[in-house]
Scaffold this active site. Structure first.
Site, mmCIF file in Angstrom:
data_model
loop_
_atom_site.group_PDB
_atom_site.id
_atom_site.type_symbol
_atom_site.label_atom_id
_atom_site.label_comp_id
_atom_site.label_asym_id
_atom_site.label_seq_id
_atom_site.Cartn_x
_atom_site.Cartn_y
_atom_site.Cartn_z
ATOM 1 C CB ALA A 131 -1.200 0.243 1.776
ATOM 2 C CD GLU A 242 3.293 14.243 2.279
ATOM 3 O OE1 GLU A 242 2.489 14.269 3.321
ATOM 4 O OE2 GLU A 242 4.343 13.647 2.267
ATOM 5 N NE ARG A 243 0.565 14.966 -2.608
ATOM 6 C CZ ARG A 243 -0.770 14.841 -2.012
ATOM 7 N NH1 ARG A 243 -2.041 15.264 -2.174
ATOM 8 N NH2 ARG A 243 -0.824 12.930 -2.074
ATOM 9 C CD GLN A 279 18.813 28.889 -33.278
ATOM 10 O OE1 GLN A 279 18.988 28.349 -33.937
ATOM 11 N NE2 GLN A 279 18.378 30.255 -33.805
ATOM 12 C CD GLN A 336 21.855 15.165 -24.454
ATOM 13 O OE1 GLN A 336 21.724 14.069 -23.834
ATOM 14 N NE2 GLN A 336 22.271 14.455 -25.382
ATOM 15 C CG LEU A 337 22.340 21.846 -22.331
ATOM 16 C CD1 LEU A 337 22.115 22.698 -21.742
ATOM 17 C CD2 LEU A 337 23.352 21.983 -23.992
HETATM 18 C C1 LIG Z 1 12.977 7.828 -1.339
HETATM 19 C C2 LIG Z 1 11.501 7.424 -0.821
HETATM 20 C C3 LIG Z 1 10.863 7.938 0.500
HETATM 21 C C4 LIG Z 1 9.680 7.604 0.589
HETATM 22 N N1 LIG Z 1 9.883 8.781 1.785
HETATM 23 C C5 LIG Z 1 8.507 8.057 2.664
HETATM 24 C C6 LIG Z 1 8.152 8.277 3.924
HETATM 25 O O1 LIG Z 1 8.751 8.691 4.833
HETATM 26 N N2 LIG Z 1 6.535 7.865 4.357
HETATM 27 C C7 LIG Z 1 5.927 6.646 3.478
HETATM 28 O O2 LIG Z 1 4.990 6.266 4.010
HETATM 29 N N3 LIG Z 1 5.866 6.910 2.194
HETATM 30 C C8 LIG Z 1 7.207 7.283 1.610
HETATM 31 N N4 LIG Z 1 7.545 6.398 0.322
HETATM 32 C C9 LIG Z 1 7.084 6.011 0.093
HETATM 33 C C10 LIG Z 1 5.981 6.822 -1.031
HETATM 34 O O3 LIG Z 1 5.171 7.659 -0.899
HETATM 35 C C11 LIG Z 1 5.033 5.694 -2.493
HETATM 36 O O4 LIG Z 1 6.000 5.032 -3.095
HETATM 37 C C12 LIG Z 1 4.512 6.522 -3.222
HETATM 38 O O5 LIG Z 1 2.894 7.284 -2.662
HETATM 39 C C13 LIG Z 1 3.850 5.449 -4.250
HETATM 40 O O6 LIG Z 1 2.901 3.956 -3.995
HETATM 41 P P1 LIG Z 1 3.631 2.813 -4.113
HETATM 42 O O7 LIG Z 1 5.374 3.158 -4.393
HETATM 43 O O8 LIG Z 1 3.793 1.552 -3.576
HETATM 44 O O9 LIG Z 1 3.265 2.414 -5.426
HETATM 45 P P2 LIG Z 1 2.095 1.972 -6.585
HETATM 46 O O10 LIG Z 1 0.864 2.874 -5.843
HETATM 47 O O11 LIG Z 1 2.074 0.709 -5.852
HETATM 48 O O12 LIG Z 1 1.501 2.983 -8.034
HETATM 49 C C14 LIG Z 1 2.243 2.537 -8.770
HETATM 50 C C15 LIG Z 1 1.797 3.650 -10.413
HETATM 51 O O13 LIG Z 1 0.552 3.095 -10.231
HETATM 52 C C16 LIG Z 1 0.804 4.151 -10.368
HETATM 53 N N5 LIG Z 1 -1.115 4.739 -9.800
HETATM 54 C C17 LIG Z 1 -1.030 4.169 -8.211
HETATM 55 N N6 LIG Z 1 -2.477 4.144 -8.159
HETATM 56 C C18 LIG Z 1 -3.056 5.283 -8.904
HETATM 57 C C19 LIG Z 1 -4.286 5.635 -9.426
HETATM 58 N N7 LIG Z 1 -5.298 5.966 -8.603
HETATM 59 N N8 LIG Z 1 -4.353 6.428 -10.864
HETATM 60 C C20 LIG Z 1 -2.847 6.495 -11.191
HETATM 61 N N9 LIG Z 1 -2.619 5.422 -11.633
HETATM 62 C C21 LIG Z 1 -1.850 5.525 -10.380
HETATM 63 C C22 LIG Z 1 1.657 5.622 -9.589
HETATM 64 O O14 LIG Z 1 1.466 6.527 -9.411
HETATM 65 C C23 LIG Z 1 2.497 4.721 -10.030
HETATM 66 O O15 LIG Z 1 3.158 5.865 -10.945
HETATM 67 C C24 LIG Z 1 9.086 7.069 0.148
HETATM 68 C C25 LIG Z 1 9.501 6.429 -1.177
HETATM 69 C C26 LIG Z 1 10.427 6.426 -1.923
HETATM 70 C C27 LIG Z 1 10.512 6.073 -2.730
#
Ligand SMILES: Cc1cc2nc3c(=O)[nH]c(=O)nc-3n(C[C@H](O)[C@H](O)[C@H](O)COP(=O)(O)OP(=O)(O)OC[C@H]3O[C@@H](n4cnc5c(N)ncnc54)[C@H](O)[C@@H]3O)c2cc1C
Length: 397
Positions: A131, A242-243, A279, A336-337
């Site tokens: 999740a 956060e965002r 260019q 690239q540059l």
């Molecule tokens: C370096 C790093 C640090 C992080 N730190 C934290 C942290 O401190 N705490 C924490 O809780 N989490 C953390 N995360 C987790 C991060 O928030 C999740 O990796 C992220 O939310 C994506 O979830 P997932 O990896 O399960 O991908 P998934 O949810 O499995 O997604 C896989 C793909 O499917 C796409 N997708 C999923 N749902 C949909 C939808 N409804 N519509 C269209 N496309 C969709 C996604 O965009 C993605 O491209 C971290 C991740 C990384 C890589």
């Protein structure tokens, strides 16, 4: 671009943050990248400077700074002169407010002072092996056992995961309701709380992103943060900020990459002239400068809105979508540059390229941002057609 939203005090603050980043953070960066973790002392030193949880009330040792522009300055200076894996903002402004806003007085007194000095490092654990984007899919379970919750499950990709002393864990407390989550503070040393691997990543090498395991951890009732079963809504509440935090950093990193590339293309020569004189280079630099400046205007506006309490989740999503996608485009052009040098890890632009890739994935992926924005313009697949037309009219009005 001349920055319009800062006054003299912000600039003075910027000077002190910059020298802190240049003297206390950047010199350790390469070692931290090799070791896969930032020294705990970095947080202590930031605490000494008063840079941690600046928003917290003075009675806990904070500075009571409500103006978000100071946090913006910190993030920008870390992107330019610090270390991308030093997640000071995650500690201070992403996780700290969970305690500051949801915590009881007793919890605030218990935890905030040490978070402000940097003795305690913070993390938030939502994501699990099954999740990530789908927070409602969380399986980690907390059962009510009278005076404590019995916590079982695992988390992954947790930033500050190895260093963290306090982890805000999202756990399922109502198995019947997909949104039935609660937030529990798990403390270093609690029996059954174990850390897994410090994960080997493409970039952000100095950031300790880890797996966490909870095996029958007895979390005292006093460590419930916010309302029982309202954890999902608490998490959503903090996501706009956060965002925005992320967006500020992605844009600052783009700007820093632009500057590095300016230096490179004006120095390096090919075919008897500077790379900057082709260019193609001039146009690419012009495009990047334009996009960064236009993005900056929107981000600065979002910061002002956040200060006024009017930043909407959809504008925060637009900020995150735009800046993270821009960051990846900018890094790619800048590599690239740089030519072959751009592919060598000894050149900062190479590491910046690798660091940037995750910006489009974490804190809500670009696809999730597009979902939020699409819904805000009335394109919600869960609604009927007539509702969609009404939404379109509303958003056009
Ligand atoms: C370096 C790093 C640090 C992080 N730190 C934290 C942290 O401190 N705490 C924490 O809780 N989490 C953390 N995360 C987790 C991060 O928030 C999740 O990796 C992220 O939310 C994506 O979830 P997932 O990896 O399960 O991908 P998934 O949810 O499995 O997604 C896989 C793909 O499917 C796409 N997708 C999923 N749902 C949909 C939808 N409804 N519509 C269209 N496309 C969709 C996604 O965009 C993605 O491209 C971290 C991740 C990384 C890589």
């Amino acid at each position: 671009m001349k920055r319009r939203i800062f006054d003299e005090e912000h600039e003075m603050f910027r000077d002190s943050v910059r020298s802190f980043m240049q003297n206390e953070i950047r010199p350790h960066s390469e070692r931290w990248e090799r070791e896969g973790i930032v020294d705990r002392e970095a947080f202590l030193k930031a605490g000494e400077m008063g840079f941690l949880l600046m928003w917290a009330d003075e009675k806990y040792g904070g500075a009571g700074v409500e103006d978000f522009r100071y946090e913006q300055v910190l993030i920008e200076e870390n992107a330019w002169h610090g270390d991308a894996g030093f997640f000071i903002t995650l500690h201070s402004r992403l996780v700290g407010p969970y305690i500051g806003e949801l915590g009881t007085e007793e919890q605030k007194q218990r935890w905030l002072p040490k978070c402000i000095t940097g003795e305690y490092i913070l993390a938030v654990a939502m994501s699990e092996p099954g999740a990530g984007s789908d927070v409602a899919g969380i399986r980690t379970r907390a059962e009510d056992r009278g005076d404590h919750y019995l916590l079982n499950g695992s988390k992954t990709y947790i930033s500050n995961g190895i260093n963290a002393d306090l982890v805000v864990v999202a756990a399922r407390t109502d198995p019947e309701n997909p949104y039935g989550l609660s937030l529990l503070v798990v403390e270093r040393g609690m029996e059954g709380f174990e850390r897994g691997r410090n994960l080997d990543k493409m970039g952000l090498k100095s950031q300790d992103t880890a797996e966490l395991f909870f095996n029958n951890v007895k979390v005292p009732k006093e460590n419930l943060l916010g309302e029982f079963n309202r954890g999902f809504y608490h998490l959503m509440h903090f996501l706009a900020e956060e965002r925005l935090l992320g967006s500020i950093g992605y844009l600052a990193a783009s700007d820093a990459a632009f500057s590095l590339t300016m230096d490179y293309v004006t120095e390096r020569k090919a075919f008897g002239k500077r790379i900057a004189d082709f260019q193609n280079t001039r146009f690419k630099m012009a495009d990047m400068r334009t996009e960064i400046d236009v993005g900056q205007a929107f981000i600065d506006q979002c910061v002002i809105e956040h200060n006024l309490g009017t930043l909407t989740p959809e504008n925060a999503a637009k900020a995150k979508l735009y800046t993270s996608e821009l960051e990846c485009r900018v890094m790619d052009e800048c590599v690239q540059l740089h030519g072959g040098a751009g592919y060598m890890t000894e050149y900062p632009i190479c590491r910046m390229f690798l660091n940037a890739r995750v910006s489009r994935i974490y804190a809500g992926s670009s696809e999730i941002m597009r979902e939020i924005i699409a819904r805000s313009v009335g394109l919600d697949p869960r609604r009927k057609d007539s509702d969609k037309r009404a939404g379109r009219r509303a958003s056009a009005a």
